[in-house]
Design a protein around this motif. Structure first.
Motif, PDB file in Angstrom:
ATOM      1  N   GLN A  46      14.141   1.277  -9.272  1.00 47.12           N
ATOM      2  CA  GLN A  46      13.314   0.603  -8.326  1.00 47.12           C
ATOM      3  C   GLN A  46      12.348  -0.663  -9.651  1.00 47.12           C
ATOM      4  O   GLN A  46      12.391  -2.051  -9.203  1.00 47.12           O
ATOM      5  CB  GLN A  46      12.165   0.592  -8.379  1.00 47.12           C
ATOM      6  N   GLY A  47      12.476  -0.382 -11.009  1.00 46.98           N
ATOM      7  CA  GLY A  47      12.120  -1.748 -12.030  1.00 46.98           C
ATOM      8  C   GLY A  47      12.506  -2.727 -12.013  1.00 46.98           C
ATOM      9  O   GLY A  47      13.702  -2.973 -12.371  1.00 46.98           O
ATOM     10  N   TYR A  48      12.002  -3.171 -12.790  1.00 42.13           N
ATOM     11  CA  TYR A  48      13.051  -4.861 -13.096  1.00 42.13           C
ATOM     12  C   TYR A  48      13.328  -4.479 -14.686  1.00 42.13           C
ATOM     13  O   TYR A  48      12.367  -3.726 -15.663  1.00 42.13           O
ATOM     14  CB  TYR A  48      11.783  -6.222 -13.228  1.00 42.13           C
ATOM     15  N   ARG A  49      14.356  -5.397 -15.230  1.00 37.28           N
ATOM     16  CA  ARG A  49      15.112  -5.110 -16.487  1.00 37.28           C
ATOM     17  C   ARG A  49      15.340  -6.572 -16.817  1.00 37.28           C
ATOM     18  O   ARG A  49      16.265  -6.825 -16.012  1.00 37.28           O
ATOM     19  CB  ARG A  49      16.513  -4.343 -16.687  1.00 37.28           C
ATOM     20  N   LYS A  50      14.981  -6.416 -17.792  1.00 35.39           N
ATOM     21  CA  LYS A  50      15.619  -8.575 -18.373  1.00 35.39           C
ATOM     22  C   LYS A  50      17.037  -8.171 -18.306  1.00 35.39           C
ATOM     23  O   LYS A  50      17.486  -9.881 -18.457  1.00 35.39           O
ATOM     24  CB  LYS A  50      14.210  -8.414 -19.656  1.00 35.39           C
ATOM     25  N   ASN A  51      17.932  -7.122 -18.835  1.00 36.23           N
ATOM     26  CA  ASN A  51      18.260  -7.741 -19.179  1.00 36.23           C
ATOM     27  C   ASN A  51      19.969  -7.074 -18.128  1.00 36.23           C
ATOM     28  O   ASN A  51      20.579  -6.281 -17.790  1.00 36.23           O
ATOM     29  CB  ASN A  51      19.143  -6.668 -20.316  1.00 36.23           C
ATOM     30  N   MET A  52      19.676  -7.442 -17.234  1.00 32.17           N
ATOM     31  CA  MET A  52      20.190  -6.793 -15.720  1.00 32.17           C
ATOM     32  C   MET A  52      21.590  -7.732 -15.665  1.00 32.17           C
ATOM     33  O   MET A  52      22.625  -6.796 -15.197  1.00 32.17           O
ATOM     34  CB  MET A  52      19.548  -7.073 -14.265  1.00 32.17           C
ATOM     35  N   LEU A  53      21.277  -8.802 -15.326  1.00 30.33           N
ATOM     36  CA  LEU A  53      22.528  -9.742 -15.776  1.00 30.33           C
ATOM     37  C   LEU A  53      23.743  -8.893 -16.605  1.00 30.33           C
ATOM     38  O   LEU A  53      24.687  -8.863 -16.419  1.00 30.33           O
ATOM     39  CB  LEU A  53      22.188 -11.499 -15.993  1.00 30.33           C
ATOM     40  N   GLU A  54      23.149  -8.833 -17.553  1.00 28.93           N
ATOM     41  CA  GLU A  54      24.687  -8.372 -19.167  1.00 28.93           C
ATOM     42  C   GLU A  54      24.536  -6.637 -18.532  1.00 28.93           C
ATOM     43  O   GLU A  54      25.713  -6.103 -18.034  1.00 28.93           O
ATOM     44  CB  GLU A  54      23.356  -8.360 -19.944  1.00 28.93           C
ATOM     45  N   MET A  55      24.269  -6.231 -17.890  1.00 25.56           N
ATOM     46  CA  MET A  55      24.086  -4.238 -17.508  1.00 25.56           C
ATOM     47  C   MET A  55      24.929  -4.835 -16.633  1.00 25.56           C
ATOM     48  O   MET A  55      26.232  -3.901 -15.746  1.00 25.56           O
ATOM     49  CB  MET A  55      22.658  -4.215 -17.158  1.00 25.56           C
ATOM     50  N   ASN A  56      24.854  -6.080 -15.509  1.00 19.79           N
ATOM     51  CA  ASN A  56      26.106  -5.825 -14.035  1.00 19.79           C
ATOM     52  C   ASN A  56      26.884  -6.169 -14.717  1.00 19.79           C
ATOM     53  O   ASN A  56      28.370  -5.705 -13.870  1.00 19.79           O
ATOM     54  CB  ASN A  56      25.171  -6.311 -13.278  1.00 19.79           C
ATOM     55  N   ILE A  57      26.971  -7.423 -15.835  1.00 17.85           N
ATOM     56  CA  ILE A  57      28.235  -7.730 -15.683  1.00 17.85           C
ATOM     57  C   ILE A  57      29.466  -6.468 -16.644  1.00 17.85           C
ATOM     58  O   ILE A  57      30.404  -7.017 -16.430  1.00 17.85           O
ATOM     59  CB  ILE A  57      28.194  -9.444 -16.599  1.00 17.85           C
ATOM     60  N   CYS A  58      28.752  -5.863 -17.512  1.00 18.32           N
ATOM     61  CA  CYS A  58      29.032  -4.398 -18.574  1.00 18.32           C
ATOM     62  C   CYS A  58      29.805  -3.796 -17.123  1.00 18.32           C
ATOM     63  O   CYS A  58      31.406  -3.471 -16.970  1.00 18.32           O
ATOM     64  CB  CYS A  58      28.051  -4.149 -19.163  1.00 18.32           C
ATOM     65  N   ARG A  59      29.043  -3.185 -16.225  1.00 15.48           N
ATOM     66  CA  ARG A  59      29.666  -2.135 -14.450  1.00 15.48           C
ATOM     67  C   ARG A  59      30.707  -3.386 -14.444  1.00 15.48           C
ATOM     68  O   ARG A  59      31.774  -2.385 -13.492  1.00 15.48           O
ATOM     69  CB  ARG A  59      28.133  -2.444 -14.031  1.00 15.48           C
ATOM     70  N   TYR A  60      31.196  -4.194 -13.782  1.00 15.81           N
ATOM     71  CA  TYR A  60      31.592  -4.919 -13.339  1.00 15.81           C
ATOM     72  C   TYR A  60      33.417  -4.848 -14.378  1.00 15.81           C
ATOM     73  O   TYR A  60      34.314  -4.904 -13.990  1.00 15.81           O
ATOM     74  CB  TYR A  60      31.384  -6.332 -12.730  1.00 15.81           C
ATOM     75  N   GLN A  61      33.061  -4.465 -15.506  1.00 15.36           N
ATOM     76  CA  GLN A  61      34.035  -4.949 -16.593  1.00 15.36           C
ATOM     77  C   GLN A  61      34.346  -4.133 -16.555  1.00 15.36           C
ATOM     78  O   GLN A  61      35.816  -3.414 -16.581  1.00 15.36           O
ATOM     79  CB  GLN A  61      33.961  -5.320 -17.906  1.00 15.36           C
ATOM     80  N   HIS A  62      33.578  -2.414 -16.217  1.00 20.39           N
ATOM     81  CA  HIS A  62      33.934  -1.295 -16.000  1.00 20.39           C
ATOM     82  C   HIS A  62      34.616  -0.872 -14.736  1.00 20.39           C
ATOM     83  O   HIS A  62      36.027  -0.446 -14.510  1.00 20.39           O
ATOM     84  CB  HIS A  62      32.329   0.292 -16.265  1.00 20.39           C
TER      85      HIS A  62
END
Length: 174
Positions: A135-151
């Motif tokens: 539920q918490g905020y992560r400052k690198n959320m965009l990068e983490m989501n891009i990495c997930r989409y690549q996977h």
């Protein structure tokens, strides 16, 4: 009773059992079962498994209506055959690398499983607490989501072919 109810849904060919769950949302002070549907307690295999489970999981727009109308992402409400996980070497991507690592784990599991059983049972209680990791905020959320989409794209391309990757709802930034 949760585990025994899931075990009772397995047969020799079932590698994954997906169940519903109860949300205990402490933020609003409410317990509820999300997405109340009249689900059929049944198994999915082969093409129907890909259509109903995998394409539903990735949010693909398809011609056929989905029989399952509740989130199938979280691993904490599923049962996995141990020998199946070992046979395919299924492991989680680090939660420091991607957001929603269980999404990627389940994507592979649902594709590789011989059969997936979906039960209407809702016995697992999931506690939602403000400020928790999910539920918490992560400052690198965009990068983490891009990495997930690549996977996600890599998994779909490798296991189902490039046409399946095109059906994914998410598009990688250029």
């Amino acid at each position: 009773n949760f585990i025994s109810s899931l075990v009772s849904c397995m047969d020799d060919q079932t590698d994954v059992v997906i169940s519903r769950y109860i949300l205990d949302d402490r933020n609003i002070g409410k317990n509820y079962v999300p997405y109340k549907d009249n689900l059929v307690n049944r198994a999915f295999a082969d093409g129907e498994k890909i259509q109903q489970i995998v394409y539903n999981h990735i949010g693909a727009q398809t011609q056929e209506p989905y029989l399952i109308h509740f989130p199938i992402m979280p691993v904490w409400k599923n049962l996995y055959r141990r020998s199946f996980l070992e046979e395919h070497g299924l492991r989680f991507v680090s939660e420091r690398q991607v957001y929603a690592e269980d999404y990627l784990f389940n994507l592979q599991a649902y594709i590789l499983a011989r059969k997936v059983y979906v039960t209407d049972a809702a016995e697992y209680v999931h506690l939602i607490v403000k400020g928790s990791l999910s539920q918490g905020y992560r400052k690198n959320m965009l990068e983490m989501n891009i990495c997930r989409y690549q996977h996600e794209h890599e998994i779909l391309t490798n296991l189902l072919g490039p046409e399946a990757a095109v059906l994914a709802r998410h598009k990688l930034p250029s």
